[in-house]
Write a protein that holds these residues in place. Sequence first.
Motif, PDB file in Angstrom:
ATOM      1  N   ARG A   1      32.817  24.759  41.274  1.00 58.08           N
ATOM      2  CA  ARG A   1      34.063  25.028  40.545  1.00 58.08           C
ATOM      3  C   ARG A   1      33.998  26.443  39.974  1.00 58.08           C
ATOM      4  O   ARG A   1      33.750  26.625  38.769  1.00 58.08           O
ATOM      5  CB  ARG A   1      34.262  24.015  39.424  1.00 58.08           C
ATOM      6  N   PRO A   2      34.218  27.467  40.844  1.00 61.53           N
ATOM      7  CA  PRO A   2      34.133  28.852  40.352  1.00 61.53           C
ATOM      8  C   PRO A   2      35.161  29.105  39.251  1.00 61.53           C
ATOM      9  O   PRO A   2      36.343  28.767  39.390  1.00 61.53           O
ATOM     10  CB  PRO A   2      34.448  29.686  41.592  1.00 61.53           C
ATOM     11  N   LEU A   3      34.697  29.726  38.188  1.00 58.53           N
ATOM     12  CA  LEU A   3      35.531  29.911  37.003  1.00 58.53           C
ATOM     13  C   LEU A   3      36.745  30.807  37.272  1.00 58.53           C
ATOM     14  O   LEU A   3      37.876  30.439  36.967  1.00 58.53           O
ATOM     15  CB  LEU A   3      34.680  30.492  35.868  1.00 58.53           C
ATOM     16  N   LEU A   4      36.509  31.987  37.858  1.00 61.06           N
ATOM     17  CA  LEU A   4      37.616  32.928  38.054  1.00 61.06           C
ATOM     18  C   LEU A   4      38.645  32.379  39.038  1.00 61.06           C
ATOM     19  O   LEU A   4      39.845  32.539  38.844  1.00 61.06           O
ATOM     20  CB  LEU A   4      37.093  34.289  38.533  1.00 61.06           C
ATOM     21  N   ARG A   5      38.167  31.714  40.106  1.00 60.80           N
ATOM     22  CA  ARG A   5      39.100  31.120  41.067  1.00 60.80           C
ATOM     23  C   ARG A   5      39.948  30.040  40.398  1.00 60.80           C
ATOM     24  O   ARG A   5      41.152  29.958  40.619  1.00 60.80           O
ATOM     25  CB  ARG A   5      38.330  30.530  42.244  1.00 60.80           C
ATOM     26  N   SER A   6      39.323  29.234  39.552  1.00 61.43           N
ATOM     27  CA  SER A   6      40.056  28.172  38.863  1.00 61.43           C
ATOM     28  C   SER A   6      41.090  28.759  37.899  1.00 61.43           C
ATOM     29  O   SER A   6      42.220  28.272  37.811  1.00 61.43           O
ATOM     30  CB  SER A   6      39.083  27.275  38.098  1.00 61.43           C
ATOM     31  N   LEU A   7      40.694  29.809  37.177  1.00 61.78           N
ATOM     32  CA  LEU A   7      41.630  30.471  36.259  1.00 61.78           C
ATOM     33  C   LEU A   7      42.824  31.034  37.033  1.00 61.78           C
ATOM     34  O   LEU A   7      43.978  30.883  36.624  1.00 61.78           O
ATOM     35  CB  LEU A   7      40.928  31.604  35.512  1.00 61.78           C
ATOM     36  N   TRP A   8      42.542  31.690  38.148  1.00 57.61           N
ATOM     37  CA  TRP A   8      43.597  32.331  38.923  1.00 57.61           C
ATOM     38  C   TRP A   8      44.549  31.300  39.533  1.00 57.61           C
ATOM     39  O   TRP A   8      45.756  31.463  39.512  1.00 57.61           O
ATOM     40  CB  TRP A   8      42.986  33.222  40.009  1.00 57.61           C
ATOM     41  N   ARG A   9      43.982  30.210  40.069  1.00 55.03           N
ATOM     42  CA  ARG A   9      44.840  29.168  40.639  1.00 55.03           C
ATOM     43  C   ARG A   9      45.707  28.549  39.553  1.00 55.03           C
ATOM     44  O   ARG A   9      46.876  28.261  39.779  1.00 55.03           O
ATOM     45  CB  ARG A   9      43.975  28.100  41.314  1.00 55.03           C
ATOM     46  N   GLY A  10      45.140  28.331  38.367  1.00 50.26           N
ATOM     47  CA  GLY A  10      45.933  27.791  37.264  1.00 50.26           C
ATOM     48  C   GLY A  10      47.023  28.767  36.845  1.00 50.26           C
ATOM     49  O   GLY A  10      48.162  28.363  36.583  1.00 50.26           O
TER      50      GLY A  10
ATOM     51  N   GLY B   1      44.253  24.671  45.116  1.00 47.63           N
ATOM     52  CA  GLY B   1      45.061  25.886  45.117  1.00 47.63           C
ATOM     53  C   GLY B   1      46.395  25.729  45.827  1.00 47.63           C
ATOM     54  O   GLY B   1      47.115  26.715  46.000  1.00 47.63           O
ATOM     55  N   GLU B   2      46.733  24.512  46.249  1.00 47.65           N
ATOM     56  CA  GLU B   2      47.974  24.281  46.997  1.00 47.65           C
ATOM     57  C   GLU B   2      48.997  23.475  46.190  1.00 47.65           C
ATOM     58  O   GLU B   2      50.154  23.846  46.108  1.00 47.65           O
ATOM     59  CB  GLU B   2      47.655  23.534  48.300  1.00 47.65           C
ATOM     60  N   GLY B   3      48.569  22.353  45.642  1.00 39.57           N
ATOM     61  CA  GLY B   3      49.483  21.465  44.933  1.00 39.57           C
ATOM     62  C   GLY B   3      49.976  22.075  43.633  1.00 39.57           C
ATOM     63  O   GLY B   3      49.288  22.881  43.012  1.00 39.57           O
TER      64      GLY B   3
ATOM     65  N   GLY C   1      48.392  26.966  32.557  1.00 40.38           N
ATOM     66  CA  GLY C   1      47.762  26.657  33.833  1.00 40.38           C
ATOM     67  C   GLY C   1      46.357  27.229  33.915  1.00 40.38           C
ATOM     68  O   GLY C   1      45.427  26.556  34.372  1.00 40.38           O
ATOM     69  N   ALA C   2      46.186  28.456  33.452  1.00 43.61           N
ATOM     70  CA  ALA C   2      44.857  29.076  33.472  1.00 43.61           C
ATOM     71  C   ALA C   2      43.897  28.313  32.566  1.00 43.61           C
ATOM     72  O   ALA C   2      42.727  28.122  32.904  1.00 43.61           O
ATOM     73  CB  ALA C   2      44.954  30.540  33.048  1.00 43.61           C
ATOM     74  N   LEU C   3      44.382  27.840  31.415  1.00 44.10           N
ATOM     75  CA  LEU C   3      43.515  27.089  30.500  1.00 44.10           C
ATOM     76  C   LEU C   3      43.141  25.734  31.084  1.00 44.10           C
ATOM     77  O   LEU C   3      42.011  25.273  30.920  1.00 44.10           O
ATOM     78  CB  LEU C   3      44.201  26.927  29.143  1.00 44.10           C
ATOM     79  N   VAL C   4      44.078  25.084  31.779  1.00 43.91           N
ATOM     80  CA  VAL C   4      43.739  23.823  32.451  1.00 43.91           C
ATOM     81  C   VAL C   4      42.707  24.097  33.543  1.00 43.91           C
ATOM     82  O   VAL C   4      41.740  23.343  33.701  1.00 43.91           O
ATOM     83  CB  VAL C   4      45.006  23.149  33.022  1.00 43.91           C
ATOM     84  N   GLY C   5      42.877  25.210  34.270  1.00 40.36           N
ATOM     85  CA  GLY C   5      41.891  25.596  35.280  1.00 40.36           C
ATOM     86  C   GLY C   5      40.528  25.864  34.660  1.00 40.36           C
ATOM     87  O   GLY C   5      39.492  25.476  35.213  1.00 40.36           O
ATOM     88  N   LEU C   6      40.511  26.491  33.486  1.00 36.97           N
ATOM     89  CA  LEU C   6      39.257  26.748  32.766  1.00 36.97           C
ATOM     90  C   LEU C   6      38.581  25.435  32.388  1.00 36.97           C
ATOM     91  O   LEU C   6      37.379  25.255  32.605  1.00 36.97           O
ATOM     92  CB  LEU C   6      39.545  27.578  31.512  1.00 36.97           C
ATOM     93  N   GLN C   7      39.358  24.505  31.833  1.00 34.31           N
ATOM     94  CA  GLN C   7      38.777  23.211  31.429  1.00 34.31           C
ATOM     95  C   GLN C   7      38.262  22.461  32.650  1.00 34.31           C
ATOM     96  O   GLN C   7      37.219  21.815  32.588  1.00 34.31           O
ATOM     97  CB  GLN C   7      39.829  22.378  30.683  1.00 34.31           C
ATOM     98  N   TRP C   8      38.981  22.555  33.762  1.00 34.09           N
ATOM     99  CA  TRP C   8      38.554  21.888  34.994  1.00 34.09           C
ATOM    100  C   TRP C   8      37.255  22.510  35.490  1.00 34.09           C
ATOM    101  O   TRP C   8      36.307  21.810  35.856  1.00 34.09           O
ATOM    102  CB  TRP C   8      39.663  22.001  36.044  1.00 34.09           C
TER     103      TRP C   8
END
Length: 151
Positions: free
Chosen positions: A19-28, A37-39, A119-126
Amino acid sequence: MPIEQSIGGKPAPAKPSERPLLRSLWRGFRLRCPNCGEGAMFGAYLKVNNACPHCGEELHHHRADDAPPYFTILIVGHLIVAGVMMVEDYFHPDYWVHILMWFPLTIGLSLWLLPRIKGALVGLQWALRMHGFAGPDAFDPANPPPDPGAG
Ligand SMILES: [Zn+2]
């Protein structure tokens, strides 16, 4: 002696999914599921979907709370105040020009940024496996399993 051999030659346990942090932040930030990164992450303006409609990843574990408006105010406030001071310093426009320019820009920028920051914060938590994002077997101090000895 390599450490793998010191535990009886057993294969190392499977690594949990990356679960890469920057990728998750960006997708969020792009309002997308941090897993695929699709849904779409949101079913409405700020309503996070219970699960990703594309990959089914559970998203209801998020606890963004009041962090998104906090960061939105922080960012928009700094941009707008700096803009007001620069425009006033260089052009000295009338106050009605300031009002016509900065009120819509403040509201528009806030409304645009708020779901992206959420969205970025949800990605961070994920990515950090916070709250329930680690899976059903992980210990969550905010929601501990029932004590079988109690009662
Ligand atoms: Zn997904």
